[in-house]
Design an enzyme around this catalytic site. Structure first.
Site, PDB file in Angstrom:
ATOM      1  N   SER A  55      35.791  12.186  49.999  1.00  0.00           N
ATOM      2  CA  SER A  55      35.329  13.131  49.596  1.00  0.00           C
ATOM      3  C   SER A  55      36.855  14.341  49.163  1.00  0.00           C
ATOM      4  O   SER A  55      37.447  14.352  48.198  1.00  0.00           O
ATOM      5  CB  SER A  55      34.362  14.249  50.151  1.00  0.00           C
ATOM      6  OG  SER A  55      34.342  15.150  51.330  1.00  0.00           O
TER       7      SER A  55
ATOM      8  N   HIS B 184      29.458  11.789  46.096  1.00  0.00           N
ATOM      9  CA  HIS B 184      30.339  11.216  45.361  1.00  0.00           C
ATOM     10  C   HIS B 184      30.567  10.201  44.051  1.00  0.00           C
ATOM     11  O   HIS B 184      30.980   9.502  43.446  1.00  0.00           O
ATOM     12  CB  HIS B 184      31.838  11.912  45.515  1.00  0.00           C
ATOM     13  CG  HIS B 184      32.522  13.130  46.079  1.00  0.00           C
ATOM     14  ND1 HIS B 184      32.820  14.158  45.680  1.00  0.00           N
ATOM     15  CD2 HIS B 184      32.635  13.435  47.455  1.00  0.00           C
ATOM     16  CE1 HIS B 184      32.657  14.784  46.089  1.00  0.00           C
ATOM     17  NE2 HIS B 184      32.437  15.028  47.286  1.00  0.00           N
TER      18      HIS B 184
ATOM     19  N   LYS C 159      26.609  17.802  41.862  1.00  0.00           N
ATOM     20  CA  LYS C 159      28.067  16.907  41.519  1.00  0.00           C
ATOM     21  C   LYS C 159      28.062  16.361  39.915  1.00  0.00           C
ATOM     22  O   LYS C 159      27.538  16.733  38.749  1.00  0.00           O
ATOM     23  CB  LYS C 159      28.344  15.374  42.680  1.00  0.00           C
ATOM     24  CG  LYS C 159      29.103  16.841  43.504  1.00  0.00           C
ATOM     25  CD  LYS C 159      29.775  16.586  44.271  1.00  0.00           C
ATOM     26  CE  LYS C 159      30.415  17.500  46.122  1.00  0.00           C
ATOM     27  NZ  LYS C 159      29.888  16.745  47.369  1.00  0.00           N
TER      28      LYS C 159
HETATM   29  C1  LIG Z   1      29.545  18.050  48.365  1.00  0.00           C
HETATM   30  C2  LIG Z   1      29.043  17.262  49.316  1.00  0.00           C
HETATM   31  C3  LIG Z   1      28.089  17.275  49.972  1.00  0.00           C
HETATM   32  C4  LIG Z   1      27.261  18.269  50.643  1.00  0.00           C
HETATM   33  O1  LIG Z   1      26.194  18.474  49.103  1.00  0.00           O
HETATM   34  P1  LIG Z   1      26.132  19.663  48.503  1.00  0.00           P
HETATM   35  O2  LIG Z   1      24.945  19.530  47.565  1.00  0.00           O
HETATM   36  O3  LIG Z   1      27.619  20.903  47.279  1.00  0.00           O
HETATM   37  O4  LIG Z   1      26.044  20.878  49.814  1.00  0.00           O
HETATM   38  C5  LIG Z   1      27.597  16.303  51.203  1.00  0.00           C
HETATM   39  N1  LIG Z   1      28.189  15.155  51.270  1.00  0.00           N
HETATM   40  C6  LIG Z   1      29.781  15.137  50.909  1.00  0.00           C
HETATM   41  C7  LIG Z   1      30.332  13.526  51.025  1.00  0.00           C
HETATM   42  C8  LIG Z   1      29.359  16.353  49.783  1.00  0.00           C
HETATM   43  O5  LIG Z   1      31.105  15.658  48.924  1.00  0.00           O
END
Ligand SMILES: *Cc1c(COP(=O)(O)O)cnc(C)c1O
Length: 404
Positions: free
Chosen positions: A189, A217, A248
Site C-alpha cells: 500500500s 489495492h 477503494k
Molecule cells: C485499506 C486497507 C485495508 C483496510 O481496509 P478497510 O476496508 O479500509 O478497513 C486492509 N489492507 C490493506 C492492504 C489496505 O490498504
C-alpha cells in the site's frame, strides 16, 4: 491537570517535535480528483487530489448513488444486528454469491463472506486461522491491519523480508508447525509494487502452507475484468485465501473473504470480528452489486486502461525531473499500479514539500515513519481514472517549481 492529560500532552509534544503530527481535514462534497477541503482556518478551497484510493473514480458515480438510494428504499437503514443474529440480508447473500462466482475459476469450492471493513476481515482471518497449532509467515511490508491480525493470533509469528523468497523458503523449511500460513499484501500500500504471488503460491504448495492474500489495492484495478491479483496471475489453488476491500476501487465500503468453503464456514463459527460486530448496511451490499458490474464491464475496462495511461505519463515526467535534478536524491518507486510513491527521505523535508504542493492547490500526502521505514518518508501519489492528463501535468509542473 490530571495525570492522563499530562501524560498524553507530553506524548503529543514528542510527536510534534519529530514532525509526525497527523491532522484531520474535512472535505465538502463527493470524493473525486477535485474536492473542496477545509483548511486549518476553517475555510474550504478546491484542491486537486492525488491521495484517494478511489482508483476507478466510482465513489462519485451516479449509478452507485442511485443504487444506494434504491437499496435504502428496499432495506431501510441499518442492519440492526450482527450477521448471525438478524443482520444478514439477501443483499449480503447476493453479494457473497456474486463474489464466490467471480473467484470460482481461481479457488475450487470458493465461498465468500462479507465484512464491514477490510480491517475487520483481516483480524477475522488471522485471528481465527492463526490458532496455537499454526505459524504465520508475514511479509515485512504488510498493512497495519494484517499486523494487528497477527498480534491477535495465538500462532507463532515469523516475519520475512520484503519479497524475500529465499528467506521465506528457509523459514518454511525450518518450521515445525502443522498449519503454515503465508500472509501478504498483493499490492503494497505504501510502495505500489506487486507481491510475487505465483512464487509464493509455489512455496505454499511445496511446504503444505496456505497463502493469504490481501488485495485491497489490486481489487478492481488489476486483471482484465478487475478481479485483482488472482486474475492478473491466473492463480488456481484451494490453498488461496483472498481478502478484498470494497472501499477503494469499488467506491463504497466493506470487504470480503473468499476461500474454500470449509474455511469460510469456520470463520462464521470462530472469527470474533465477524461474529461480534453489526452487519454492514444492506443498502451498501445492494449497491456493491452495481459496483461489481461497473468494475467488470466496459466502464471498468476503459478506466483501467486510463489508469495505465496516467501512470505512464506521471512516471515519464518524474523520471525526467529526477534526471535533471539528481542532487535531490529522490527515488520513484518501481510501481505498475495507481500507487506511485516518490521517496524523498526526511520527515521535515517531505512535509515541507507536501505543504508547498498544497499552497499551489494540490493535495499529495506525505507519509512518514512508522508507516514507512525511517529515512524513506515519501509523497504517496495515487492516481484515479477520472484524473485528466492536464492534472498530472500540473502536478509535475508544481513539483518542478517546488524545488527550483
Ligand atoms: C485499506 C486497507 C485495508 C483496510 O481496509 P478497510 O476496508 O479500509 O478497513 C486492509 N489492507 C490493506 C492492504 C489496505 O490498504
Amino acid at each position: 491537570m490530571s495525570s492522563l492529560i499530562e501524560h498524553l500532552d507530553a506524548k503529543l509534544r514528542a510527536i510534534a517535535a519529530q514532525d509526525l503530527t497527523r491532522s484531520l481535514r474535512a472535505a465538502e462534497g463527493p470524493t473525486g480528483p477535485r474536492q473542496r477541503v477545509r483548511g486549518a482556518d476553517g475555510l474550504a478551497r478546491e484542491l486537486l487530489m492525488f491521495c484517494s484510493n478511489d482508483y476507478l473514480g466510482l465513489a462519485a458515480h451516479p449509478r452507485l448513488a442511485h443504487a444506494l438510494a434504491e437499496g435504502a428504499a428496499a432495506y431501510g437503514g441499518g442492519s440492526g444486528a450482527s450477521h448471525l443474529i438478524s443482520g444478514h440480508s439477501v443483499a449480503h447473500e447476493r453479494l457473497e454469491d456474486t463474489l464466490a462466482a467471480w473467484y470460482a475459476p481461481h479457488i475450487p469450492r470458493a465461498r465468500a463472506l462479507s465484512f464491514s471493513t477490510g480491517y475487520m476481515a483481516n483480524l477475522a482471518v488471522l485471528g481465527a486461522l492463526g490458532d496455537a497449532e499454526a505459524e504465520i509467515f508475514s511479509e515485512a511490508l504488510n498493512h497495519a491491519s494484517l499486523i494487528d491480525g497477527c498480534r491477535l493470533a495465538k500462532a507463532k509469528l515469523s516475519r520475512y523480508g520484503h519479497c524475500d523468497l529465499v528467506q521465506l523458503r528457509g523459514l518454511l523449511q525450518a518450521s515445525q508447525a502443522r498449519i503454515k500460513l503465508i500472509v501478504t499484501d498483493a499490492v503494497f500500500s505504501m510502495d505500489g509494487d506487486i507481491a510475487p504471488l505465483p512464487e509464493l503460491l509455489a512455496l505454499a504448495e511445496e511446504f503444505d502452507a496456505w497463502l493469504i492474500v490481501d488485495d485491497a489495492h489490486g481489487f478492481g484495478v488489476l486483471g482484465a475484468k478487475g478481479r485483482g491479483a488472482l486474475e492478473l496471475f491466473d492463480l488456481k489453488s484451494e490453498r488461496l485465501v483472498l481478502i478484498g476491500t470494497l472501499g477503494k476501487a469499488a467506491g463504497l465500503s466493506g470487504a470480503f473473504v473468499v476461500a474454500e468453503a470449509t474455511i469460510t464456514d469456520y470463520l462464521v463459527q470462530a472469527a470474533r470480528s465477524y461474529i461480534f460486530t453489526t452487519a454492514s448496511l444492506p443498502a451498501v451490499a445492494h449497491a456493491l452489486l452495481t459496483s461489481l458490474e461497473l468494475i467488470e464491464n466496459e466502464l471498468g475496462q476503459q478506466r483501467r486502461a486510463r489508469l495505465r495511461a496516467l501512470q505512464r505519463r506521471l512516471r515519464t515526467g518524474i523520471a525526467a525531473l529526477l534526471q535533471r535534478r539528481p542532487e535531490l536524491g529522490w527515488k520513484l518507486a518501481p510501481s505498475e499500479t495507481p500507487v506511485q510513491p516518490l521517496i524523498i527521505g526526511g520527515n521535515a523535508e517531505v512535509m515541507r514539500l507536501a505543504a508547498a504542493l498544497e499552497q499551489e492547490g494540490l493535495r499529495v500526502p506525505g507519509i512518514r515513519p512508522p508507516t514507512v521505514p525511517k529515512g524513506e518518508a515519501r509523497l504517496r501519489i495515487t492516481l484515479c481514472a477520472t484524473h485528466e492528463d492536464a492534472d498530472v501535468d500540473r502536478l509535475l509542473a508544481v513539483l518542478e517549481r517546488a524545488v527550483s
